[in-house]
Every structure is written in C-alpha cells, then in structure tokens.
Write a protein that holds these residues in place. Sequence first.
Motif, mmCIF file in Angstrom:
data_model
loop_
_atom_site.group_PDB
_atom_site.id
_atom_site.type_symbol
_atom_site.label_atom_id
_atom_site.label_comp_id
_atom_site.label_asym_id
_atom_site.label_seq_id
_atom_site.Cartn_x
_atom_site.Cartn_y
_atom_site.Cartn_z
ATOM 1 N N LEU A 170 22.794 9.061 -2.108
ATOM 2 C CA LEU A 170 23.264 9.803 -3.280
ATOM 3 C C LEU A 170 23.153 8.979 -4.559
ATOM 4 O O LEU A 170 22.797 9.509 -5.622
ATOM 5 C CB LEU A 170 24.702 10.262 -3.070
ATOM 6 N N ASP A 185 29.650 10.770 -8.578
ATOM 7 C CA ASP A 185 30.997 11.233 -8.223
ATOM 8 C C ASP A 185 31.035 11.731 -6.777
ATOM 9 O O ASP A 185 31.993 11.475 -6.050
ATOM 10 C CB ASP A 185 31.442 12.346 -9.169
ATOM 11 N N VAL A 186 29.993 12.430 -6.380
ATOM 12 C CA VAL A 186 29.917 12.909 -4.994
ATOM 13 C C VAL A 186 29.854 11.724 -4.035
ATOM 14 O O VAL A 186 30.491 11.733 -2.975
ATOM 15 C CB VAL A 186 28.694 13.845 -4.809
ATOM 16 N N LEU A 205 26.091 13.073 -9.226
ATOM 17 C CA LEU A 205 25.900 12.645 -7.839
ATOM 18 C C LEU A 205 26.645 11.347 -7.545
ATOM 19 O O LEU A 205 26.997 11.083 -6.400
ATOM 20 C CB LEU A 205 24.410 12.486 -7.538
#
Length: 97
Positions: free
Chosen positions: A47, A61-62, A59
């Motif tokens: 990611l 944060d994901v 991404l």
Amino acid sequence: MTWILGFTSLILLLALVMGIWRVWRGPTLADRMLAAQLFSTTGVAWLLLMAELMAQPALRDVALVLALLAVMTTVAFVARAQPPRVAQKTGEDENAP
C-alpha cells in the motif's frame, strides 16, 4: 524510478501468494498466524508503494489502519493461544503476619 516501484510491487505480491500457500498448508496454528502477519506487513508495504506510485496519500492512511489491525490480531491470538496460568499453592497463607 517507477519501474523499480512496479517491480518491487510484483515481488511483494509474490510474497503474498507464498503466504496464502502457508496459511492453506499449515501445519500448526502458529504457522498460519505468522503467515497472516506476513499478509499484514506485506500489505502495508504494498500500500505504501502504491501510494507513492499513484500519488494517492490516502493509501498511507489505509496502510496505517492495516498495521494497527495486525497488532490487534496478534495480541488476540497470543491471548487466546496461551494456556491459562494456574496459581501454585505454597502452603503458606498470604494473609498471615
């Protein structure tokens, strides 16, 4: 530089495929849990690479959420897999002076 990120992404995806094989094959629960941890760390790395490659800061944060979920999963597995502690009797009364 983008071809290096793309190549690294393919290597990480290959590691995920090998992790799927380990989860499926086993042989113990600890092996399966370590493979699940491989998913989380490889997924975070992938990611982060995709965030840089596609210029999508969301991404990141994901990836952070995935890392936090991995920690919680490991804690839950260890808490459940650890045998309960049995208090040993020493023959002495703890309340005695």
